[in-house]
Design a protein around this motif. Structure first.
Motif, mmCIF file in Angstrom:
data_model
loop_
_atom_site.group_PDB
_atom_site.id
_atom_site.type_symbol
_atom_site.label_atom_id
_atom_site.label_comp_id
_atom_site.label_asym_id
_atom_site.label_seq_id
_atom_site.Cartn_x
_atom_site.Cartn_y
_atom_site.Cartn_z
ATOM 1 N N VAL A 114 0.898 -1.215 0.022
ATOM 2 C CA VAL A 114 0.027 0.073 0.034
ATOM 3 C C VAL A 114 0.901 1.474 0.046
ATOM 4 O O VAL A 114 2.185 1.439 0.544
ATOM 5 C CB VAL A 114 -1.111 -0.102 1.353
ATOM 6 C CG1 VAL A 114 -2.085 -0.852 1.306
ATOM 7 C CG2 VAL A 114 -0.160 0.039 2.429
ATOM 8 N N ASP A 115 0.223 2.369 -0.508
ATOM 9 C CA ASP A 115 1.175 3.606 -0.736
ATOM 10 C C ASP A 115 0.244 4.664 0.234
ATOM 11 O O ASP A 115 -1.077 4.791 -0.090
ATOM 12 C CB ASP A 115 0.870 4.066 -1.862
ATOM 13 C CG ASP A 115 1.738 5.511 -1.945
ATOM 14 O OD1 ASP A 115 2.233 6.132 -1.131
ATOM 15 O OD2 ASP A 115 1.632 6.095 -3.132
ATOM 16 N N LEU A 116 0.735 4.932 1.561
ATOM 17 C CA LEU A 116 0.115 5.879 2.331
ATOM 18 C C LEU A 116 0.297 7.130 1.809
ATOM 19 O O LEU A 116 1.585 7.667 2.095
ATOM 20 C CB LEU A 116 0.647 5.611 3.744
ATOM 21 C CG LEU A 116 0.351 4.266 4.294
ATOM 22 C CD1 LEU A 116 1.057 4.008 5.644
ATOM 23 C CD2 LEU A 116 -1.022 3.771 4.269
ATOM 24 N N GLN A 117 -0.783 7.850 1.203
ATOM 25 C CA GLN A 117 -0.526 8.947 0.212
ATOM 26 C C GLN A 117 -0.770 10.219 0.989
ATOM 27 O O GLN A 117 0.207 11.166 0.822
ATOM 28 C CB GLN A 117 -1.709 8.894 -0.683
ATOM 29 C CG GLN A 117 -1.267 7.414 -1.766
ATOM 30 C CD GLN A 117 -2.449 7.363 -2.652
ATOM 31 O OE1 GLN A 117 -3.583 7.853 -2.622
ATOM 32 N NE2 GLN A 117 -1.745 7.015 -3.747
ATOM 33 N N HIS A 118 -1.580 10.427 1.774
ATOM 34 C CA HIS A 118 -1.950 11.795 2.310
ATOM 35 C C HIS A 118 -2.636 11.892 3.479
ATOM 36 O O HIS A 118 -3.608 10.875 3.761
ATOM 37 C CB HIS A 118 -2.831 12.358 1.153
ATOM 38 C CG HIS A 118 -3.220 13.779 1.492
ATOM 39 N ND1 HIS A 118 -2.279 15.012 1.470
ATOM 40 C CD2 HIS A 118 -4.509 14.402 1.685
ATOM 41 C CE1 HIS A 118 -2.866 15.936 1.575
ATOM 42 N NE2 HIS A 118 -4.302 15.785 1.795
ATOM 43 N N ALA A 141 4.464 -1.064 3.094
ATOM 44 C CA ALA A 141 4.136 0.361 2.823
ATOM 45 C C ALA A 141 5.209 1.211 2.011
ATOM 46 O O ALA A 141 6.106 1.275 2.697
ATOM 47 C CB ALA A 141 3.712 0.795 4.354
ATOM 48 N N HIS A 142 4.784 2.016 1.148
ATOM 49 C CA HIS A 142 5.329 3.082 0.786
ATOM 50 C C HIS A 142 4.855 4.399 1.603
ATOM 51 O O HIS A 142 3.714 4.379 1.642
ATOM 52 C CB HIS A 142 4.808 3.358 -0.731
ATOM 53 C CG HIS A 142 5.545 2.425 -1.768
ATOM 54 N ND1 HIS A 142 6.828 2.299 -1.951
ATOM 55 C CD2 HIS A 142 4.948 1.411 -2.610
ATOM 56 C CE1 HIS A 142 6.976 1.361 -2.929
ATOM 57 N NE2 HIS A 142 5.720 0.822 -3.207
ATOM 58 N N LEU A 143 5.573 5.064 2.080
ATOM 59 C CA LEU A 143 5.404 6.172 2.850
ATOM 60 C C LEU A 143 5.463 7.482 1.924
ATOM 61 O O LEU A 143 6.245 8.192 2.275
ATOM 62 C CB LEU A 143 6.179 6.284 4.050
ATOM 63 C CG LEU A 143 6.191 4.910 5.060
ATOM 64 C CD1 LEU A 143 7.023 5.150 6.034
ATOM 65 C CD2 LEU A 143 5.028 4.649 5.435
ATOM 66 N N THR A 144 4.428 7.682 1.118
ATOM 67 C CA THR A 144 4.509 8.955 0.502
ATOM 68 C C THR A 144 4.301 10.177 1.118
ATOM 69 O O THR A 144 4.717 11.289 0.820
ATOM 70 C CB THR A 144 3.402 8.770 -0.854
ATOM 71 O OG1 THR A 144 3.800 7.665 -1.677
ATOM 72 C CG2 THR A 144 3.552 10.080 -1.679
#
Length: 111
Positions: A50-54, A85-88
C-alpha cells in the motif's frame, strides 16, 4: 491599543475514534460529530503493498495530535494485514521516524 482576535476553535469533547473505510481506502476521524473529518488516504500499488499517500486535518483542528491517531491506525493496519507500505505522505514518514516500532519498520517498503 491592539485588540485580541477571538478565533472560533472547535473543542474536541469526544474520544477520538478512527474508522477504516476499506472500500474508499481511507482512515477517518469524525470531529465532534460534525461534518469535519480528518482523513488518511491510501492506495494498493501491488497485491501486498500500500502507498500511504496523504493525511489531512481541517485547519481548525490542527496541532492537537489528531493526525497521529490516523498514522497509528494506518501503520497498525499494515502490520496486521502483513503488507508493505510506501510512505509517500510526509506526515506518516515523520510519525514512523518519531515512533520507530520494529513492527512498523519491517513493513516499510524502500522507495
Amino acid at each position: 491599543m491592539a485588540q485580541a482576535t477571538q478565533m472560533n476553535v472547535p473543542e474536541i469533547n469526544t474520544p477520538i475514534t478512527v474508522e477504516h473505510d476499506k472500500k474508499k481506502r481511507q482512515f477517518n476521524i469524525r470531529l465532534n460529530g460534525s461534518h469535519d473529518r480528518a482523513v488518511l488516504l491510501y492506495e494498493y500499488v501491488g497485491k501486498k503493498t500500500v502507498d500511504l499517500q496523504h493525511t489531512e486535518v481541517p485547519d481548525a483542528y490542527r496541532g492537537r495530535g489528531i493526525a497521529k491517531h490516523l498514522a497509528k491506525a494506518a501503520m497498525d493496519f499494515v502490520v496486521e494485514e502483513d503488507l508493505k507500505a510506501h510512505l509517500t505522505c510526509w506526515y506518516i514518514q515523520k510519525y514512523v521516524k518519531e515512533n520507530p516500532q520494529p513492527q512498523y519498520l519491517e513493513h516499510i517498503h524502500p522507495m
